[in-house]
Write a protein that holds these residues in place. Structure first.
Motif, PDB file in Angstrom:
ATOM      1  N   GLU A 149       6.999 -12.825  35.997  1.00  0.00           N
ATOM      2  CA  GLU A 149       8.075 -12.845  36.834  1.00  0.00           C
ATOM      3  C   GLU A 149       8.816 -14.434  36.657  1.00  0.00           C
ATOM      4  N   ALA A 150       7.937 -15.097  36.958  1.00  0.00           N
ATOM      5  CA  ALA A 150       8.378 -16.809  36.828  1.00  0.00           C
ATOM      6  C   ALA A 150       8.581 -16.982  35.121  1.00  0.00           C
ATOM      7  N   GLU A 151       7.921 -16.653  34.075  1.00  0.00           N
ATOM      8  CA  GLU A 151       8.543 -16.789  32.813  1.00  0.00           C
ATOM      9  C   GLU A 151       9.979 -16.139  32.726  1.00  0.00           C
ATOM     10  N   LEU A 152      10.024 -14.936  33.075  1.00  0.00           N
ATOM     11  CA  LEU A 152      11.304 -14.270  32.940  1.00  0.00           C
ATOM     12  C   LEU A 152      12.506 -15.081  33.803  1.00  0.00           C
ATOM     13  N   ALA A 153      12.203 -15.583  35.041  1.00  0.00           N
ATOM     14  CA  ALA A 153      13.176 -16.432  35.682  1.00  0.00           C
ATOM     15  C   ALA A 153      13.430 -17.746  34.649  1.00  0.00           C
ATOM     16  N   ALA A 154      12.570 -18.308  34.291  1.00  0.00           N
ATOM     17  CA  ALA A 154      12.546 -19.551  33.490  1.00  0.00           C
ATOM     18  C   ALA A 154      13.498 -19.424  32.137  1.00  0.00           C
ATOM     19  N   ALA A 162      18.466 -19.458  29.024  1.00  0.00           N
ATOM     20  CA  ALA A 162      19.209 -18.672  27.979  1.00  0.00           C
ATOM     21  C   ALA A 162      20.734 -18.498  28.477  1.00  0.00           C
ATOM     22  N   PHE A 163      20.788 -18.157  29.958  1.00  0.00           N
ATOM     23  CA  PHE A 163      21.992 -17.808  30.437  1.00  0.00           C
ATOM     24  C   PHE A 163      22.811 -18.542  31.664  1.00  0.00           C
ATOM     25  N   GLY A 164      21.718 -19.677  31.825  1.00  0.00           N
ATOM     26  CA  GLY A 164      22.464 -20.574  33.036  1.00  0.00           C
ATOM     27  C   GLY A 164      22.538 -19.914  34.397  1.00  0.00           C
TER      28      GLY A 164
END
Length: 152
Positions: free
Chosen positions: A8-13, A18-20
């Motif tokens: 989840e943390a990797e996805l959030a980062a 990527a999208f700001g």
């Protein structure tokens, strides 16, 4: 989309880079340019874009719903009152504001609902096969509110 377990943390980062935009961790919707992420439960989001966007690089399980879902938009001075006849949520601005998301039912149809702006504009996402029925219910509710106003 669903985050891979423990990532989840990797996805959030990745989404931030990527999208700001920050992934919401509560029933909210985050928007940056044409891309939006609506919270759909713990570790799950409804990602959408009004432009061609590649979500495949995200560390998530992606399920493309673009052919299976429809988005209905309702706005204007009577939008809140019209939806209140179909949805069992308090849509008062102090309770449900711009960016808020709810997983609920509208006229017995499962929907993801969010308030897009302060106009207010609401968007409802439902299975495509229910979109025409839901739209008819919204129109009927709006007409009933108009008739009540003229009679009252």
């Amino acid at each position: 989309m669903s985050a891979f377990r423990g990532r989840e943390a990797e996805l959030a980062a990745t989404v931030r880079e990527a999208f700001g935009v920050e992934l919401p961790t509560t029933p909210k919707r985050s928007v940056s340019g044409p891309v939006a992420f609506a919270w759909a439960g713990p570790g799950r989001w409804l990602a959408s874009s009004s432009a061609e966007t590649d979500f495949s690089t995200l560390p998530v399980a992606v399920s493309d719903q673009s052919d299976g879902r429809a988005v209905l938009s309702i706005s204007g001075p009577k939008a809140r009152e019209t939806l209140a006849t179909l949805i069992s949520l308090d849509l008062h601005p102090r309770t449900f504001a711009t960016g808020d998301v709810a997983l609920t039912h509208a006229a017995s149809i499962a929907v993801t609902l969010w308030q897009a702006d302060d106009a207010p504009t609401y968007e409802l996402v439902c299975f495509r096969t229910f979109a025409a029925t839901l739209w008819r219910w919204i129109v009927h509710a709006g007409m009933s509110r108009e008739i009540d106003a003229k009679l009252g």
